[in-house]
Design a protein around this motif. Structure first.
Motif, PDB file in Angstrom:
ATOM      1  N   CYS A 165      56.912  38.435  19.993  1.00 33.00           N
ATOM      2  CA  CYS A 165      58.835  37.585  19.990  1.00 33.00           C
ATOM      3  C   CYS A 165      59.203  37.174  21.510  1.00 33.00           C
ATOM      4  O   CYS A 165      60.059  37.745  22.465  1.00 33.00           O
ATOM      5  CB  CYS A 165      59.410  38.217  18.979  1.00 33.00           C
ATOM      6  N   ALA A 166      57.977  36.313  22.573  1.00 30.47           N
ATOM      7  CA  ALA A 166      58.146  36.030  23.762  1.00 30.47           C
ATOM      8  C   ALA A 166      59.674  35.908  24.329  1.00 30.47           C
ATOM      9  O   ALA A 166      60.144  36.026  25.154  1.00 30.47           O
ATOM     10  CB  ALA A 166      57.214  35.102  24.355  1.00 30.47           C
ATOM     11  N   TYR A 167      60.160  34.740  23.659  1.00 31.33           N
ATOM     12  CA  TYR A 167      61.296  34.130  23.779  1.00 31.33           C
ATOM     13  C   TYR A 167      62.810  34.604  22.137  1.00 31.33           C
ATOM     14  O   TYR A 167      62.714  32.921  21.823  1.00 31.33           O
ATOM     15  CB  TYR A 167      61.292  32.812  23.844  1.00 31.33           C
ATOM     16  N   PRO A 168      63.045  36.006  22.008  1.00 26.48           N
ATOM     17  CA  PRO A 168      63.899  35.827  21.433  1.00 26.48           C
ATOM     18  C   PRO A 168      65.829  34.738  21.441  1.00 26.48           C
ATOM     19  O   PRO A 168      65.579  34.981  23.114  1.00 26.48           O
ATOM     20  CB  PRO A 168      64.602  37.457  21.396  1.00 26.48           C
ATOM     21  N   GLN A 169      66.142  34.688  20.379  1.00 27.44           N
ATOM     22  CA  GLN A 169      67.385  33.958  20.909  1.00 27.44           C
ATOM     23  C   GLN A 169      68.574  34.748  20.595  1.00 27.44           C
ATOM     24  O   GLN A 169      69.924  34.551  21.321  1.00 27.44           O
ATOM     25  CB  GLN A 169      67.167  32.318  20.243  1.00 27.44           C
ATOM     26  N   THR A 170      68.283  35.502  19.536  1.00 24.90           N
ATOM     27  CA  THR A 170      69.069  36.428  19.083  1.00 24.90           C
ATOM     28  C   THR A 170      68.710  38.222  19.181  1.00 24.90           C
ATOM     29  O   THR A 170      67.528  38.227  19.316  1.00 24.90           O
ATOM     30  CB  THR A 170      70.440  36.356  17.680  1.00 24.90           C
ATOM     31  N   LEU A 171      69.225  39.124  19.214  1.00 20.41           N
ATOM     32  CA  LEU A 171      69.380  40.483  19.108  1.00 20.41           C
ATOM     33  C   LEU A 171      67.900  40.659  18.025  1.00 20.41           C
ATOM     34  O   LEU A 171      67.348  41.207  18.121  1.00 20.41           O
ATOM     35  CB  LEU A 171      70.595  41.306  18.637  1.00 20.41           C
ATOM     36  N   ASP A 172      68.582  39.878  17.001  1.00 19.32           N
ATOM     37  CA  ASP A 172      67.318  40.175  15.539  1.00 19.32           C
ATOM     38  C   ASP A 172      66.541  40.049  15.834  1.00 19.32           C
ATOM     39  O   ASP A 172      65.358  40.216  14.516  1.00 19.32           O
ATOM     40  CB  ASP A 172      68.188  39.574  14.523  1.00 19.32           C
ATOM     41  N   LYS A 173      66.235  38.647  16.587  1.00 20.12           N
ATOM     42  CA  LYS A 173      64.732  38.336  17.331  1.00 20.12           C
ATOM     43  C   LYS A 173      64.214  39.322  18.335  1.00 20.12           C
ATOM     44  O   LYS A 173      62.730  39.072  18.343  1.00 20.12           O
ATOM     45  CB  LYS A 173      64.680  36.949  17.716  1.00 20.12           C
TER      46      LYS A 173
END
Length: 290
Positions: free
Chosen positions: A277-285
């Motif tokens: 997941c190169a570009y997570p938007q939230t901590l769970d990602k």
């Protein structure tokens, strides 16, 4: 014009609110109540109480604790024996009044004990994450950086934004993306806590300890500094100073933290597989490995 302050039992926030009210009357910008300045005020106030004021000691505090707050910090302090009942203007020495209402003043630290006040006043600051109280008197409550208390912030930093910006640079150069290593993440937090206590940026070398705790970590590269502003600007700073490390294929794990403007980024070479997941938007990602 009335410059007498209502009694607030030494409440620093109320004192700064009143100072800002009177600065506004004079068409001056408001000042901030600053945690680091208040800490220095406490040190000098306690030395005054012990009959050991020693102005030269303040010079050492400026170098060790205040100069890291900006490239051109100017600071002064005063202890006011008659500064009682928070009536600060009508009893201030003229020199202090001039300083309080100087257009360049940016922040103030306040310490009170038994009706005796110590003030530290400063300008030239640029590390505004260290500000405790904003001009509109909103209280900044230091969050608990040890847990995931929001959807983006952990260890005092927007981790998804940091990982995203870092991975975008790695992808642009054909390098595999980072994952956040929980052990390196915890170690980065320990580093910034130590820097905050010491009052200066430094790397506390404990590579061997980390590698013993997790044998999958084969190699570490630790970086540290001060002047943190945003996650993206931290990435820019790290790439500028440590680009060859940040974009090295062998480093695939990372830990990051900031506290009181001090930051730590730890790169790790880990034999464990890393998520994608190169570009997570939230901590769970965010991809975590441990």
């Amino acid at each position: 014009m009335t410059d007498a302050l209502e009694p607030h039992s030494g409440n620093p926030q109320k004192i700064v609110e009143k100072i800002n009210t009177d600065r506004k009357i004079r068409n001056l910008k408001p000042v901030f109540l600053h945690r680091a300045l208040s800490d220095v005020a406490q040190v000098m106030g306690e030395r005054y109480a012990n009959a050991n004021p020693n102005p030269s000691y303040f010079d050492r505090l400026v170098v060790n604790r205040l100069e890291p707050l900006g490239t051109s910090v100017s600071a002064s302090y005063t202890t006011l024996r008659v500064f009682k009942n928070d009536k600060y203007v009508d009893r201030l020495k003229q020199t202090i009044k001039d300083t309080l209402f100087d257009s360049s003043l940016e922040a103030i630290g306040v310490y009170e004990a038994a009706g005796v006040y110590t003030l530290v006043l400063a300008s030239g600051l640029n590390n505004y994450p260290l500000i405790e109280i904003s001009p509109d008197t909103a209280q900044y409550v230091p969050p608990d950086y040890t847990g995931k208390y929001s959807t983006t912030v952990e260890n005092g930093i927007n981790v998804p934004a940091f990982v995203t910006a870092m991975n975008r640079e790695r992808r642009n150069t054909g390098v595999d993306v980072f994952a956040v290593h929980t052990l390196l993440h915890k170690e980065a937090w320990k580093q910034v806590v130590q820097m905050s206590k010491q009052g200066h940026s430094s790397v506390y070398d404990n590579d061997a300890d980390v590698c013993i705790l997790d044998t999958s970590v084969r190699e570490l590269f630790q970086t540290a500094g001060d002047g943190f502003q945003t996650a993206k600007l931290l990435v820019d700073s790290v790439l500028l100073s440590y680009g060859s490390i940040a974009l090295d294929q062998k480093y695939n794990a990372i830990g990051v933290a900031q506290k009181d403007g001090y930051w730590s980024v730890i790169f790790g070479s880990c034999c464990k597989s890393v998520g994608r997941c190169a570009y997570p938007q939230t901590l769970d990602k965010v991809d975590y490995i441990s």
